[in-house]
Design a protein around this motif. Structure first.
Motif, PDB file in Angstrom:
ATOM      1  N   VAL A 143      48.612  -5.850 -32.011  1.00 43.51           N
ATOM      2  CA  VAL A 143      49.501  -5.025 -32.835  1.00 43.51           C
ATOM      3  C   VAL A 143      48.719  -4.310 -33.927  1.00 43.51           C
ATOM      4  CG1 VAL A 143      51.464  -5.071 -34.406  1.00 43.51           C
ATOM      5  CG2 VAL A 143      51.510  -6.463 -32.336  1.00 43.51           C
ATOM      6  N   LEU A 144      47.806  -5.022 -34.589  1.00 40.61           N
ATOM      7  CA  LEU A 144      47.038  -4.438 -35.686  1.00 40.61           C
ATOM      8  C   LEU A 144      46.125  -3.293 -35.215  1.00 40.61           C
ATOM      9  CD1 LEU A 144      46.098  -7.692 -37.616  1.00 40.61           C
ATOM     10  CD2 LEU A 144      47.471  -5.800 -38.518  1.00 40.61           C
ATOM     11  N   LYS A 145      45.737  -3.306 -33.963  1.00 43.12           N
ATOM     12  CA  LYS A 145      44.892  -2.233 -33.439  1.00 43.12           C
ATOM     13  C   LYS A 145      45.628  -0.892 -33.427  1.00 43.12           C
ATOM     14  CE  LYS A 145      41.533  -4.519 -30.404  1.00 43.12           C
ATOM     15  NZ  LYS A 145      41.090  -4.709 -28.992  1.00 43.12           N
ATOM     16  N   VAL A 146      46.932  -0.911 -33.147  1.00 38.75           N
ATOM     17  CA  VAL A 146      47.696   0.338 -33.031  1.00 38.75           C
ATOM     18  C   VAL A 146      48.608   0.574 -34.237  1.00 38.75           C
ATOM     19  CG1 VAL A 146      47.627   0.264 -30.509  1.00 38.75           C
ATOM     20  CG2 VAL A 146      49.542  -0.812 -31.727  1.00 38.75           C
ATOM     21  N   TYR A 147      48.849  -0.481 -35.011  1.00 42.60           N
ATOM     22  CA  TYR A 147      49.765  -0.384 -36.148  1.00 42.60           C
ATOM     23  C   TYR A 147      49.084  -1.030 -37.363  1.00 42.60           C
ATOM     24  CZ  TYR A 147      54.176  -0.736 -38.771  1.00 42.60           C
ATOM     25  OH  TYR A 147      55.167  -0.626 -39.721  1.00 42.60           O
ATOM     26  N   MET A 203      44.722  -9.142 -42.884  1.00 43.94           N
ATOM     27  CA  MET A 203      43.925  -7.963 -43.219  1.00 43.94           C
ATOM     28  C   MET A 203      42.545  -8.042 -42.572  1.00 43.94           C
ATOM     29  SD  MET A 203      45.011  -7.615 -47.246  1.00 43.94           S
ATOM     30  CE  MET A 203      43.900  -6.267 -47.596  1.00 43.94           C
ATOM     31  N   SER A 204      41.940  -9.220 -42.555  1.00 41.97           N
ATOM     32  CA  SER A 204      40.637  -9.394 -41.913  1.00 41.97           C
ATOM     33  C   SER A 204      40.730  -9.204 -40.406  1.00 41.97           C
ATOM     34  CB  SER A 204      40.090 -10.790 -42.233  1.00 41.97           C
ATOM     35  OG  SER A 204      38.836 -10.992 -41.624  1.00 41.97           O
ATOM     36  N   LEU A 205      41.789  -9.740 -39.801  1.00 42.93           N
ATOM     37  CA  LEU A 205      41.967  -9.562 -38.352  1.00 42.93           C
ATOM     38  C   LEU A 205      42.109  -8.089 -37.984  1.00 42.93           C
ATOM     39  CD1 LEU A 205      44.441 -12.496 -37.527  1.00 42.93           C
ATOM     40  CD2 LEU A 205      42.050 -12.298 -36.829  1.00 42.93           C
ATOM     41  N   GLY A 206      42.658  -7.284 -38.883  1.00 47.39           N
ATOM     42  CA  GLY A 206      42.803  -5.858 -38.605  1.00 47.39           C
ATOM     43  C   GLY A 206      41.511  -5.079 -38.748  1.00 47.39           C
ATOM     44  N   LYS A 207      40.505  -5.660 -39.413  1.00 45.60           N
ATOM     45  CA  LYS A 207      39.257  -4.941 -39.678  1.00 45.60           C
ATOM     46  C   LYS A 207      38.090  -5.363 -38.792  1.00 45.60           C
ATOM     47  CE  LYS A 207      40.843  -2.440 -43.119  1.00 45.60           C
ATOM     48  NZ  LYS A 207      40.918  -0.957 -43.029  1.00 45.60           N
ATOM     49  N   VAL A 208      38.031  -6.650 -38.452  1.00 44.24           N
ATOM     50  CA  VAL A 208      36.892  -7.152 -37.674  1.00 44.24           C
ATOM     51  C   VAL A 208      37.413  -7.944 -36.479  1.00 44.24           C
ATOM     52  CG1 VAL A 208      35.344  -7.246 -39.661  1.00 44.24           C
ATOM     53  CG2 VAL A 208      36.756  -9.240 -39.108  1.00 44.24           C
ATOM     54  N   ALA A 209      36.488  -8.414 -35.647  1.00 39.80           N
ATOM     55  CA  ALA A 209      36.858  -9.187 -34.459  1.00 39.80           C
ATOM     56  C   ALA A 209      37.474 -10.521 -34.857  1.00 39.80           C
ATOM     57  CB  ALA A 209      35.627  -9.425 -33.584  1.00 39.80           C
ATOM     58  N   VAL A 210      38.344 -11.029 -34.003  1.00 44.51           N
ATOM     59  CA  VAL A 210      39.002 -12.307 -34.268  1.00 44.51           C
ATOM     60  C   VAL A 210      37.965 -13.421 -34.409  1.00 44.51           C
ATOM     61  CG1 VAL A 210      40.573 -14.045 -33.312  1.00 44.51           C
ATOM     62  CG2 VAL A 210      41.104 -11.616 -33.074  1.00 44.51           C
ATOM     63  N   SER A 211      36.958 -13.393 -33.543  1.00 45.55           N
ATOM     64  CA  SER A 211      35.933 -14.436 -33.585  1.00 45.55           C
ATOM     65  C   SER A 211      35.181 -14.415 -34.913  1.00 45.55           C
ATOM     66  CB  SER A 211      34.950 -14.254 -32.419  1.00 45.55           C
ATOM     67  OG  SER A 211      34.370 -12.960 -32.450  1.00 45.55           O
ATOM     68  N   PHE A 212      34.914 -13.232 -35.451  1.00 52.15           N
ATOM     69  CA  PHE A 212      34.182 -13.153 -36.716  1.00 52.15           C
ATOM     70  C   PHE A 212      35.043 -13.627 -37.884  1.00 52.15           C
ATOM     71  CE2 PHE A 212      32.374 -10.491 -40.280  1.00 52.15           C
ATOM     72  CZ  PHE A 212      31.245 -11.288 -40.446  1.00 52.15           C
TER      73      PHE A 212
END
Length: 420
Positions: A143-147, A203-212
């Motif tokens: 969701v965060l990728k498109v919204y 906010m972090s999940l929307g900016k970087v990879a989930v693993s990071f």
């Protein structure tokens, strides 16, 4: 003489015990006299799980049965003996004394069965905790990728949790709590840091990879040690400090080699660590002073409802009304996909946190910390496989070293709690 008698008793076949009021083989009759002081002394020597036996007085008699039970020992253990004594008392009150031994063995078996059932239930909760966390991270990232509106999405998650909690209370799946004004005042700071912690994670999940994001969140023990020393006066031991070295070093190595690295995502995850551990410290500092304590599920439910009402107005003020169907169509988004995946992410978000608090109610905080470390490993591996995140060898080593450090930290804390 006593040896010959004992040898004779051991060699002879067991004889049937005559019951009160029954005829003997020679035509005699047995009766049970009142319990005398000698028989009372004899009964007190018996183990607690055996019924009190009255000696039989028979006339005429060719034999006298005196069971040699005074020195008989139980092999079931102290706990089982106590339980068996309770079963015997209950059976005696019901008027039956013939199956006391069977009741004791049955009680021992039921205890073993209940222990196994409890372990299976706990394992099932751990499985749900991991599974819902994996799906939350996947749906939320999609969701965060498109919204790219993390506040609005987080408000939606808290709204779903609030509805689920309301349904739980209305249907009596969990008792609706009675909260005093004093407790509400004490919970407000916890709700604020809980809201911020989840918002920064989103906010972090929307900016970087989930693993990071989850690799950076492995630094939580570091913040726990620092904040506990600052506000609770709990100084770490040497072994705790040593266990922090691989955590900090591993996260630093993973950050330097992360393909999706950006400072916004990094600092958001760090802020999430800070607020998460602040919540734990505040919970310990505030709730210990409150005489009217509440269970973990109730506390989580109230914090979730408060978080929704705290974040909703801020979200509308900062990001505006950008969740209507007209805006979605104007932005060229697939309305159904965004709504459905946001809803699934919200359900999984509430479910994994609910499972986490349910587990915390059954195990120690240290055991919960170890489970959380394993959960982070599972989430990182699952997200890398699902999103096909490019991972360099140094990045993998850094992540692995950090997670090993978290595990060592948990082991040190477990050893410390046992020694205490």
């Amino acid at each position: 003489m006593h040896l010959q008698s004992a040898a004779f008793s051991a060699a002879r076949p067991p004889l049937p015990t005559p019951r009160a009021g029954s005829n003997l083989p020679d035509g005699g009759h047995c009766s049970v006299p009142p319990v005398s002081s000698s028989s009372s002394s004899f009964s007190r020597d018996l183990p607690p799980f055996l019924p009190r036996i009255r000696p039989l007085s028979c006339r005429p008699t060719r034999f006298f049965l005196a069971p040699r039970l005074a020195n008989r020992k139980s092999s079931l253990g102290l706990t089982t003996v106590v339980k068996a004594a309770e079963d015997v008392a209950a059976a005696a009150a019901a008027g039956g004394t013939e199956n006391h031994g069977e009741a004791a063995v049955s009680s021992y078996g039921s205890n073993s069965t209940s222990g196994m059932v409890k372990k299976l239930q706990l394992g099932f909760l751990f499985g749900l905790w991991y599974l819902f966390n994996i799906y939350f991270n996947i749906y939320d990232k999609q969701v965060l990728k498109v919204y790219p509106f993390p506040m609005t999405i987080m408000t939606f998650h808290f709204a779903i949790g609030t509805v689920l909690i309301w349904l739980m209370w209305v249907t009596n799946l969990y008792k609706r709590p009675k909260i005093s004004s004093k407790q509400l005042v004490a919970i407000v700071p916890l709700a604020i840091v809980h809201t911020l912690a989840n918002l920064f994670t989103n906010m972090s999940l929307g900016k970087v990879a989930v693993s990071f994001t989850h690799t950076i969140k492995a630094l939580e023990p570091f913040f726990t040690v620092v904040l506990s020393a600052m506000f609770l006066g709990e100084l770490p031991t040497l072994w705790v400090l040593i266990s922090l070295v691989p955590i900090v070093g591993g996260v630093a190595m993973a950050s330097l080699t992360e393909a999706s690295f950006n400072w916004a995502g990094f600092w958001s995850a760090m802020a999430s660590n800070l607020t998460n551990q602040s919540r734990n410290v505040l919970s310990k500092k505030i709730m210990d002073k409150d005489e009217e304590t509440m269970d973990n599920i109730t506390l989580f439910s109230i914090i979730t409802v408060m978080s929704f009402f705290l974040l909703a107005p801020v979200s509308l003020l900062v990001e505006g009304i950008k969740f209507t169907p007209s805006y979605m169509r104007f932005a060229g988004l697939n309305l159904k996909e965004v709504y459905v995946r946001s809803f699934l992410a919200g359900v999984c978000f509430h479910a994994y946190q609910q499972a986490s608090y349910m587990i915390l109610a059954e195990v120690s905080p240290v055991t919960h910390s170890v489970g959380n470390c394993v959960k982070r490993v599972v989430v990182i591996i699952s997200s890398v496989l699902f999103f096909r995140t490019p991972v360099s060898p140094l990045n993998s080593i850094g992540t692995g070293v950090a997670l090993i450090g978290v595990f060592l930290y948990s082991r040190v804390k477990r050893t410390k709690s046992k020694s205490a």
